[in-house]
Every structure is written in C-alpha cells, then in structure tokens.
Design a protein around this motif. Structure first.
Motif, PDB file in Angstrom:
ATOM      1  N   GLY A 167       1.074  -1.735  -0.260  1.00  0.00           N
ATOM      2  CA  GLY A 167      -0.046   0.172  -0.132  1.00  0.00           C
ATOM      3  C   GLY A 167       1.020   1.062  -0.030  1.00  0.00           C
ATOM      4  N   GLY A 168       0.135   2.404  -0.152  1.00  0.00           N
ATOM      5  CA  GLY A 168       1.170   3.526  -0.760  1.00  0.00           C
ATOM      6  C   GLY A 168       0.546   5.168  -0.754  1.00  0.00           C
ATOM      7  N   PRO A 169       0.514   5.469  -1.052  1.00  0.00           N
ATOM      8  CA  PRO A 169      -0.037   6.991  -0.952  1.00  0.00           C
ATOM      9  C   PRO A 169      -1.356   7.401  -1.804  1.00  0.00           C
ATOM     10  CG  PRO A 169       2.211   7.737  -1.456  1.00  0.00           C
ATOM     11  CD  PRO A 169       1.912   6.241  -1.202  1.00  0.00           C
ATOM     12  N   ASP A 170      -1.684   6.255  -2.520  1.00  0.00           N
ATOM     13  CA  ASP A 170      -2.762   5.776  -3.457  1.00  0.00           C
ATOM     14  C   ASP A 170      -3.634   5.282  -2.758  1.00  0.00           C
ATOM     15  OD1 ASP A 170      -0.974   3.529  -3.284  1.00  0.00           O
ATOM     16  OD2 ASP A 170      -2.200   2.735  -6.079  1.00  0.00           O
ATOM     17  N   ASN A 212     -12.803 -13.565   6.372  1.00  0.00           N
ATOM     18  CA  ASN A 212     -14.188 -12.803   5.467  1.00  0.00           C
ATOM     19  C   ASN A 212     -12.659 -11.991   4.581  1.00  0.00           C
ATOM     20  OD1 ASN A 212     -16.248 -13.126   4.283  1.00  0.00           O
ATOM     21  ND2 ASN A 212     -16.643 -11.170   5.202  1.00  0.00           N
ATOM     22  N   ASP A 213     -13.406 -11.433   3.596  1.00  0.00           N
ATOM     23  CA  ASP A 213     -13.442 -11.094   2.378  1.00  0.00           C
ATOM     24  C   ASP A 213     -14.056 -10.017   2.874  1.00  0.00           C
ATOM     25  OD1 ASP A 213     -10.583 -12.241   1.788  1.00  0.00           O
ATOM     26  OD2 ASP A 213     -11.592 -12.783  -0.050  1.00  0.00           O
ATOM     27  N   SER A 214     -13.791  -8.616   2.069  1.00  0.00           N
ATOM     28  CA  SER A 214     -14.621  -7.857   1.592  1.00  0.00           C
ATOM     29  C   SER A 214     -14.450  -6.763   0.791  1.00  0.00           C
ATOM     30  CB  SER A 214     -14.399  -6.799   3.153  1.00  0.00           C
ATOM     31  OG  SER A 214     -15.234  -5.280   2.645  1.00  0.00           O
ATOM     32  N   PRO A 215     -14.921  -6.516  -0.836  1.00  0.00           N
ATOM     33  CA  PRO A 215     -14.804  -5.683  -1.707  1.00  0.00           C
ATOM     34  C   PRO A 215     -14.091  -4.492  -1.040  1.00  0.00           C
ATOM     35  CG  PRO A 215     -16.887  -6.187  -1.544  1.00  0.00           C
ATOM     36  CD  PRO A 215     -16.530  -6.908   0.171  1.00  0.00           C
ATOM     37  N   GLN A 216     -14.444  -4.273   0.127  1.00  0.00           N
ATOM     38  CA  GLN A 216     -13.812  -2.788   0.546  1.00  0.00           C
ATOM     39  C   GLN A 216     -12.840  -2.496   1.047  1.00  0.00           C
ATOM     40  OE1 GLN A 216     -17.260  -3.613   1.191  1.00  0.00           O
ATOM     41  NE2 GLN A 216     -17.942  -2.599  -0.849  1.00  0.00           N
ATOM     42  N   ALA A 217     -12.225  -3.572   1.581  1.00  0.00           N
ATOM     43  CA  ALA A 217     -11.295  -3.457   2.192  1.00  0.00           C
ATOM     44  C   ALA A 217     -10.370  -3.175   0.759  1.00  0.00           C
ATOM     45  CB  ALA A 217     -10.721  -4.911   2.670  1.00  0.00           C
ATOM     46  N   ARG A 218      -9.395  -2.045   1.534  1.00  0.00           N
ATOM     47  CA  ARG A 218      -8.177  -1.368   0.307  1.00  0.00           C
ATOM     48  C   ARG A 218      -6.939  -0.721   1.828  1.00  0.00           C
ATOM     49  NH1 ARG A 218      -7.055   2.197  -3.335  1.00  0.00           N
ATOM     50  NH2 ARG A 218      -5.727   1.618  -5.090  1.00  0.00           N
ATOM     51  N   PRO A 219      -6.164  -1.104   0.872  1.00  0.00           N
ATOM     52  CA  PRO A 219      -4.975  -1.917   0.930  1.00  0.00           C
ATOM     53  C   PRO A 219      -5.002  -3.564   1.012  1.00  0.00           C
ATOM     54  CG  PRO A 219      -3.280  -0.661   1.939  1.00  0.00           C
ATOM     55  CD  PRO A 219      -4.883   0.397   1.915  1.00  0.00           C
ATOM     56  N   SER A 220      -5.065  -4.852   0.789  1.00  0.00           N
ATOM     57  CA  SER A 220      -5.979  -5.738   1.723  1.00  0.00           C
ATOM     58  C   SER A 220      -5.965  -6.740   1.284  1.00  0.00           C
ATOM     59  CB  SER A 220      -6.873  -5.799   2.275  1.00  0.00           C
ATOM     60  OG  SER A 220      -7.434  -6.513   3.109  1.00  0.00           O
ATOM     61  N   ILE A 221      -5.077  -7.829   1.072  1.00  0.00           N
ATOM     62  CA  ILE A 221      -5.541  -8.845   0.350  1.00  0.00           C
ATOM     63  C   ILE A 221      -6.741 -10.035   1.210  1.00  0.00           C
ATOM     64  CG2 ILE A 221      -3.058  -9.453   0.547  1.00  0.00           C
ATOM     65  CD1 ILE A 221      -3.220 -11.574   3.164  1.00  0.00           C
ATOM     66  N   PHE A 222      -7.350  -9.198   1.505  1.00  0.00           N
ATOM     67  CA  PHE A 222      -8.674  -9.651   2.497  1.00  0.00           C
ATOM     68  C   PHE A 222      -9.978  -9.426   1.344  1.00  0.00           C
ATOM     69  CE2 PHE A 222      -6.338  -9.800   5.909  1.00  0.00           C
ATOM     70  CZ  PHE A 222      -6.159 -10.939   6.250  1.00  0.00           C
ATOM     71  N   ASP A 233     -11.059 -10.273  -2.943  1.00  0.00           N
ATOM     72  CA  ASP A 233     -11.311 -11.103  -4.026  1.00  0.00           C
ATOM     73  C   ASP A 233     -10.810 -10.161  -5.329  1.00  0.00           C
ATOM     74  OD1 ASP A 233     -11.847 -13.557  -3.126  1.00  0.00           O
ATOM     75  OD2 ASP A 233     -13.927 -13.028  -3.111  1.00  0.00           O
ATOM     76  N   ASP A 234     -10.778  -9.185  -5.253  1.00  0.00           N
ATOM     77  CA  ASP A 234      -9.529  -8.309  -6.502  1.00  0.00           C
ATOM     78  C   ASP A 234      -8.393  -8.526  -6.772  1.00  0.00           C
ATOM     79  OD1 ASP A 234      -7.995  -6.521  -4.286  1.00  0.00           O
ATOM     80  OD2 ASP A 234      -9.739  -5.408  -4.995  1.00  0.00           O
ATOM     81  N   GLU A 235      -7.900  -9.336  -5.558  1.00  0.00           N
ATOM     82  CA  GLU A 235      -6.357  -9.785  -6.068  1.00  0.00           C
ATOM     83  C   GLU A 235      -5.455  -8.558  -6.639  1.00  0.00           C
ATOM     84  OE1 GLU A 235      -6.695 -12.395  -4.885  1.00  0.00           O
ATOM     85  OE2 GLU A 235      -8.533 -13.294  -5.907  1.00  0.00           O
ATOM     86  N   GLU A 236      -5.637  -7.083  -5.959  1.00  0.00           N
ATOM     87  CA  GLU A 236      -5.178  -6.201  -6.318  1.00  0.00           C
ATOM     88  C   GLU A 236      -3.327  -5.979  -5.137  1.00  0.00           C
ATOM     89  OE1 GLU A 236      -4.831  -1.350  -5.450  1.00  0.00           O
ATOM     90  OE2 GLU A 236      -6.638  -2.471  -5.117  1.00  0.00           O
ATOM     91  N   PHE A 237      -3.375  -6.537  -4.400  1.00  0.00           N
ATOM     92  CA  PHE A 237      -2.684  -7.292  -3.470  1.00  0.00           C
ATOM     93  C   PHE A 237      -2.400  -8.975  -3.016  1.00  0.00           C
ATOM     94  CE2 PHE A 237      -3.511  -2.595  -2.410  1.00  0.00           C
ATOM     95  CZ  PHE A 237      -2.034  -2.186  -2.397  1.00  0.00           C
ATOM     96  N   GLY A 238      -1.032  -9.059  -3.075  1.00  0.00           N
ATOM     97  CA  GLY A 238      -1.197 -10.203  -3.156  1.00  0.00           C
ATOM     98  C   GLY A 238      -0.161 -10.159  -1.312  1.00  0.00           C
ATOM     99  N   LEU A 239       0.298  -9.769  -0.553  1.00  0.00           N
ATOM    100  CA  LEU A 239       1.243  -9.822   0.362  1.00  0.00           C
ATOM    101  C   LEU A 239       0.647  -9.332   1.143  1.00  0.00           C
ATOM    102  CD1 LEU A 239       5.136 -10.598  -0.953  1.00  0.00           C
ATOM    103  CD2 LEU A 239       3.013 -11.962  -0.906  1.00  0.00           C
ATOM    104  N   LEU A 240       0.040  -9.536   2.636  1.00  0.00           N
ATOM    105  CA  LEU A 240       0.201  -8.604   3.516  1.00  0.00           C
ATOM    106  C   LEU A 240       0.225  -6.558   3.978  1.00  0.00           C
ATOM    107  CD1 LEU A 240      -1.319 -10.028   6.438  1.00  0.00           C
ATOM    108  CD2 LEU A 240       0.632  -9.586   7.309  1.00  0.00           C
ATOM    109  N   THR A 241      -0.086  -6.275   3.846  1.00  0.00           N
ATOM    110  CA  THR A 241      -0.274  -4.764   4.395  1.00  0.00           C
ATOM    111  C   THR A 241      -0.215  -4.245   5.046  1.00  0.00           C
ATOM    112  OG1 THR A 241      -2.378  -4.502   4.144  1.00  0.00           O
ATOM    113  CG2 THR A 241      -1.684  -4.963   1.607  1.00  0.00           C
TER     114      THR A 241
END
Length: 345
Positions: free
Chosen positions: A104-107, A284-294, A296-304
C-alpha cells in the motif's frame, strides 16, 4: 474479472575445500645438480625389512557405501498442465497491475473509520460454507470473533513431488512470515514440529489426491464434508484453509492450510500470506477493504500495512473470543483510532 486467489473454510463444529600452498621455492638447475652429486657420494647399507604380518579378513575396514540418490518423483501430466495454467493466471494478474507486493502507499490511504469497518466485516463474518457434498459456497454470514487462545505452532509438510529447491524457498518464506505475524499480533507463534496445531500442506495434485488418510491423522475430528472439500478441490480454488474448534467454542484448536504446489513463486507466496492470516482469525473477505489481501479483487498479493493493523486489533486484549459483532464494533472503533493516531507500526 480476476478469479479469487484463495478460499477460506471456517468451521466451528560435495564439500568445497581451499588448499593454500605457502613458502614453496623452486630449485635452480645448478642447485639441483649439486644435490644429486652429494647424494651420489653417500654410502648406503641395505636394510632387510621386517616381515609384515598378514591382515586377518575380519580386521579389514570396509568403506562406507555411497548412498544412491533417490530420483525425484515424477509428476503426472495433469499436474504439469496445472502448472502451465497457474503460470498463465499469474502472468495475467501481474500484467494488469495486480498481486501488488508494496503493502500500500499514497494511492491507498484509509481512515480509522474505514479500518474499524473493515475489521468488523473481515473478523466477524464468515466467507464460505461447505455443503454435505463438499462444495465450497461463497456466503457471507455474521459470526463471532474467532482467534487462537493458545500458542500457534506451525508445521510444514511437502508432498513427495515437491522439488527440494521449492521446499527450501517456501520454508524460508514461511519462517519469515511467521516471525512477522508473531511480532505484529503479539500472540506467540513459532515454526515447530513438536505438537503442531497449524499445518501448512504444500501439495501437488498427485500428492493431494492421496492425502486423505494423512488428513484424518492430522485432524481426527474432521467431518466428511470438509474432507471432501479438500480432496475434491476445483481448479479455480488456488488455496484453502480449514479452521477447527472444540465444541461450540470460537477459539481455534487446529488449522489446516492447503496450498497447491503447482503455483508459480508469487502465487504460492500470496497463498501463504492469505491462508495463514485467515487461519489466525481474519476469515472473511470484503470488496471495500483496501489496501488488503482480504479482497477478492487480487490487487494486493502480500499482507499490507492495513492488514497488519487488522491482525493487531484481532489480538488486542480488549476483545474476547466469541464476542458478537455488536459488542466488538465500538471497541474496534476505539482501537482503530488509537492505532492511526500514533501511526501504523
């Protein structure tokens, strides 16, 4: 659309030697000639050698036999085809900017309100249910707070078809990750073969299909539906974790994470990160969680960094295992505010 990376089941029923030569000096031709001349002037008296006693056969030391290397177990065509498929999947995800490893970062900024909301959604809901036929169905249902009350002792088992180089890489990654989780959560965790309670199974297809007996040894109380879910894993399920508790307790007593050995390096590492973290209680997973591996959009692969805070919250003493979501939500808001006021650690 990217396919789900992971599925979580939460069920509460030769030696190198360096030789150094020093002080050596070559004799000149003249010097060598002088030495030979001196030797020619010496008088030698012949000496009769003492007889050497015969060696008894039973005293002869036989050399240790050189072990014959065990050839690697050959993988089936089906397993090789899965490797090709999963490499294509990873290549596609990476080409689209997914499976990020930057944490994760400034974005990807988030507030304490977002962090608390994500905690409730991820730690106090179930992601899937398992049918009697062993099908894994994506259903989000409210639950209670689940976590480990006892120290977590991880053990890694590799299938016979997993090559040594891959085992060494995965073992180091798992050790590093467990050390990180131990530090972040404050809960005792270690990699140990002594009475383990969290098993990480790295299996190729050929290994997994013959693992039923071993799974029953690991978890004698495992129900048939959960066993079928692990034995009949569909191709689009890349990895899975099964959490077990005693009776009606929400405290985990055993977890089993199954990760396909056919995955390329980054996908295997992503599965390690997500399945272990989910097996600790972030189920669980949540579509609102960001930056997160939890997510299902697969944006992040590793623990943030965001996910580290979720884990820190989960093992905060102000929560109690089995706490309902309505009780946990205001506590989550207070802890999230404290954590972001002093900055993520």
């Amino acid at each position: 659309m990217a396919q789900p990376l992971a599925t979580t089941l939460v069920l509460l029923p030769g030696l190198n030697k360096l030789i150094k030569v020093t002080g050596g000096t070559w004799k000149t031709a003249a010097g060598l000639s002088a030495l030979l001349s001196l030797a020619a002037c010496d008088v030698f008296t012949p000496v009769t050698p003492s007889p050497v006693p015969p060696v008894r056969p039973d005293t002869i030391v036989q050399p240790e036999p050189v072990p014959t290397p065990t050839p690697p177990v050959q993988r089936s065509d089906e397993s090789l085809a899965l490797s090709t498929h999963y490499q294509r999947v990873e290549n596609d995800l990476v080409a689209r900017g997914l499976l990020r490893t930057d944490g994760g970062g400034p974005d990807t900024t988030f507030t304490d309100t977002i962090l608390a909301r994500n905690f409730v959604r991820i730690a106090l809901f179930n992601e899937n249910t398992v049918t009697e036929a062993g099908e894994i169905l994506p259903t989000s249902t409210i639950s209670t707070l689940r976590r480990w009350e006892q120290p977590v002792r991880f053990a890694v088992e590799y299938g016979a078809t997993i090559p040594d180089e891959q085992r060494e890489k995965d073992s180091q990654n798992i050790q590093d990750y467990i050390s990180r989780l131990n530090r972040v959560s404050g809960h005792p965790m270690s990699l140990s073969d002594e009475d383990p309670n969290f098993y990480i199974l790295m299996l190729n297809e050929d290994d997994r299909l013959g693992y039923e007996e071993r799974l029953r040894q690991i978890a004698p109380s495992i129900d048939d539906a959960s066993l079928r879910a692990l034995m009949n894993l569909p191709r689009d399920t890349l990895c899975v974790v099964l959490g077990l508790s005693r009776g009606n307790s929400s405290a985990y007593s055993k977890s089993i994470a199954l990760i396909r050995g056919e995955h390329p390096d980054l996908t295997r590492l992503a599965c390690i990160h997500e399945e272990i973290a989910q097996g600790l209680g972030l189920a669980n997973d949540s579509p609102q969680a960001r930056p997160s591996i939890f997510n299902d959009d697969e944006e992040f692969g590793l623990l943030t960094t965001h996910d580290e805070l979720l884990l820190k919250m989960l093992y905060d003493d102000r929560f109690t295992t089995s706490m309902a979501a309505a009780q946990a939500a205001p506590i989550a808001r207070r802890i999230a505010t404290e954590l972001l006021d002093r900055g993520p650690s």
